[in-house]
Design a protein around this motif. Structure first.
Motif, PDB file in Angstrom:
ATOM      1  N   HIS A  43       0.801  -1.229   0.000  1.00 13.18           N
ATOM      2  CA  HIS A  43       0.000   0.000   0.000  1.00 13.18           C
ATOM      3  C   HIS A  43       0.835   1.281   0.000  1.00 13.18           C
ATOM      4  O   HIS A  43       0.308   2.357   0.312  1.00 13.18           O
ATOM      5  CB  HIS A  43      -0.960  -0.018   1.194  1.00 13.18           C
ATOM      6  N   GLN A  44       2.107   1.199  -0.362  1.00 12.91           N
ATOM      7  CA  GLN A  44       2.956   2.392  -0.366  1.00 12.91           C
ATOM      8  C   GLN A  44       2.387   3.546  -1.191  1.00 12.91           C
ATOM      9  O   GLN A  44       2.432   4.682  -0.736  1.00 12.91           O
ATOM     10  CB  GLN A  44       4.374   2.048  -0.820  1.00 12.91           C
ATOM     11  N   PRO A  45       1.832   3.319  -2.386  1.00 17.47           N
ATOM     12  CA  PRO A  45       1.287   4.459  -3.133  1.00 17.47           C
ATOM     13  C   PRO A  45       0.174   5.188  -2.370  1.00 17.47           C
ATOM     14  O   PRO A  45       0.132   6.416  -2.350  1.00 17.47           O
ATOM     15  CB  PRO A  45       0.766   3.833  -4.426  1.00 17.47           C
ATOM     16  N   MET A  46      -0.695   4.444  -1.727  1.00 18.93           N
ATOM     17  CA  MET A  46      -1.786   5.040  -0.958  1.00 18.93           C
ATOM     18  C   MET A  46      -1.238   5.798   0.254  1.00 18.93           C
ATOM     19  O   MET A  46      -1.697   6.905   0.571  1.00 18.93           O
ATOM     20  CB  MET A  46      -2.757   3.938  -0.502  1.00 18.93           C
ATOM     21  N   ILE A  47      -0.249   5.233   0.913  1.00 16.65           N
ATOM     22  CA  ILE A  47       0.348   5.878   2.083  1.00 16.65           C
ATOM     23  C   ILE A  47       1.085   7.148   1.662  1.00 16.65           C
ATOM     24  O   ILE A  47       0.972   8.190   2.313  1.00 16.65           O
ATOM     25  CB  ILE A  47       1.273   4.904   2.831  1.00 16.65           C
ATOM     26  N   MET A  53      -0.863  14.659   1.066  1.00 18.84           N
ATOM     27  CA  MET A  53      -2.077  15.419   1.382  1.00 18.84           C
ATOM     28  C   MET A  53      -2.007  15.994   2.800  1.00 18.84           C
ATOM     29  O   MET A  53      -2.401  17.143   3.030  1.00 18.84           O
ATOM     30  CB  MET A  53      -3.320  14.539   1.216  1.00 18.84           C
ATOM     31  N   LEU A  54      -1.485  15.226   3.737  1.00 21.40           N
ATOM     32  CA  LEU A  54      -1.363  15.690   5.119  1.00 21.40           C
ATOM     33  C   LEU A  54      -0.401  16.877   5.205  1.00 21.40           C
ATOM     34  O   LEU A  54      -0.728  17.905   5.812  1.00 21.40           O
ATOM     35  CB  LEU A  54      -0.870  14.542   6.013  1.00 21.40           C
ATOM     36  N   VAL A  55       0.746  16.768   4.577  1.00 21.10           N
ATOM     37  CA  VAL A  55       1.743  17.844   4.617  1.00 21.10           C
ATOM     38  C   VAL A  55       1.220  19.081   3.889  1.00 21.10           C
ATOM     39  O   VAL A  55       1.449  20.209   4.323  1.00 21.10           O
ATOM     40  CB  VAL A  55       3.085  17.371   4.022  1.00 21.10           C
ATOM     41  N   SER A  56       0.491  18.878   2.805  1.00 21.86           N
ATOM     42  CA  SER A  56      -0.027  19.998   2.021  1.00 21.86           C
ATOM     43  C   SER A  56      -0.999  20.868   2.809  1.00 21.86           C
ATOM     44  O   SER A  56      -1.181  22.040   2.478  1.00 21.86           O
ATOM     45  CB  SER A  56      -0.720  19.481   0.756  1.00 21.86           C
ATOM     46  N   LYS A  57      -1.605  20.329   3.831  1.00 18.62           N
ATOM     47  CA  LYS A  57      -2.540  21.089   4.664  1.00 18.62           C
ATOM     48  C   LYS A  57      -1.831  21.997   5.669  1.00 18.62           C
ATOM     49  O   LYS A  57      -2.448  22.835   6.298  1.00 18.62           O
ATOM     50  CB  LYS A  57      -3.459  20.135   5.437  1.00 18.62           C
ATOM     51  N   LYS A  58      -0.534  21.796   5.825  1.00 16.28           N
ATOM     52  CA  LYS A  58       0.235  22.529   6.833  1.00 16.28           C
ATOM     53  C   LYS A  58       0.730  23.862   6.293  1.00 16.28           C
ATOM     54  O   LYS A  58       0.905  24.033   5.095  1.00 16.28           O
ATOM     55  CB  LYS A  58       1.445  21.697   7.288  1.00 16.28           C
ATOM     56  N   GLN A  59       0.990  24.775   7.209  1.00 16.26           N
ATOM     57  CA  GLN A  59       1.666  26.022   6.870  1.00 16.26           C
ATOM     58  C   GLN A  59       3.167  25.775   6.976  1.00 16.26           C
ATOM     59  O   GLN A  59       3.619  25.102   7.899  1.00 16.26           O
ATOM     60  CB  GLN A  59       1.249  27.133   7.845  1.00 16.26           C
ATOM     61  N   GLU A  75       0.471  13.006  13.622  1.00 16.84           N
ATOM     62  CA  GLU A  75      -0.639  12.956  12.664  1.00 16.84           C
ATOM     63  C   GLU A  75      -0.372  11.915  11.574  1.00 16.84           C
ATOM     64  O   GLU A  75      -1.296  11.211  11.148  1.00 16.84           O
ATOM     65  CB  GLU A  75      -0.867  14.330  12.037  1.00 16.84           C
ATOM     66  N   ALA A  76       0.871  11.800  11.133  1.00 16.32           N
ATOM     67  CA  ALA A  76       1.228  10.801  10.123  1.00 16.32           C
ATOM     68  C   ALA A  76       1.030   9.392  10.671  1.00 16.32           C
ATOM     69  O   ALA A  76       0.492   8.518   9.978  1.00 16.32           O
ATOM     70  CB  ALA A  76       2.673  11.002   9.672  1.00 16.32           C
TER      71      ALA A  76
END
Length: 105
Positions: A43-47, A53-59, A75-76
């Motif tokens: 599942h590496q591509p999904m992870i 997506m998680l990092v992109s939400k950060k400032q 969070e990761a």
């Protein structure tokens, strides 16, 4: 203990006051279960997508502090465990997320 490095490394761009900034991170996951290692590999591509997506939400500024990096790590861990639970039905499949490289530019 089994360490598995997420491939590819995470690269995310940020717009900071009209200037392009970047994060490059190498993410390692820790488990004790060989079956989880196989699931992580499968599942590496999904992870990887979930991490981008998680990092992109950060400032960008949040990620510069030790506290911000630790929050992202927690969070990761939660995000990856949620994904793995859906796919494998195992709770808390990984015990840690580690950043072996974390470059902000």
């Amino acid at each position: 203990t089994i360490y598995l490095e997420l491939k590819p490394e995470i690269v995310v761009s940020f717009d900071v006051a009209g200037r392009q900034r970047f994060l490059k991170a190498t993410v390692n996951m820790v488990t004790y279960d060989p079956a989880v290692e196989a699931a992580l590999t499968l599942h590496q591509p999904m992870i990887a997508n979930a991490m981008v997506m998680l990092v992109s939400k950060k400032q960008f500024e949040q990620l510069q502090s030790t506290e911000g990096k630790e929050t992202l790590r927690t969070e990761a861990l939660n995000e990856i465990n949620t994904l793995l639970e859906k796919e494998t039905k195992k709770k808390n499949a990984i015990t840690q997320v580690l950043f072996s490289e974390f470059v902000l530019q």
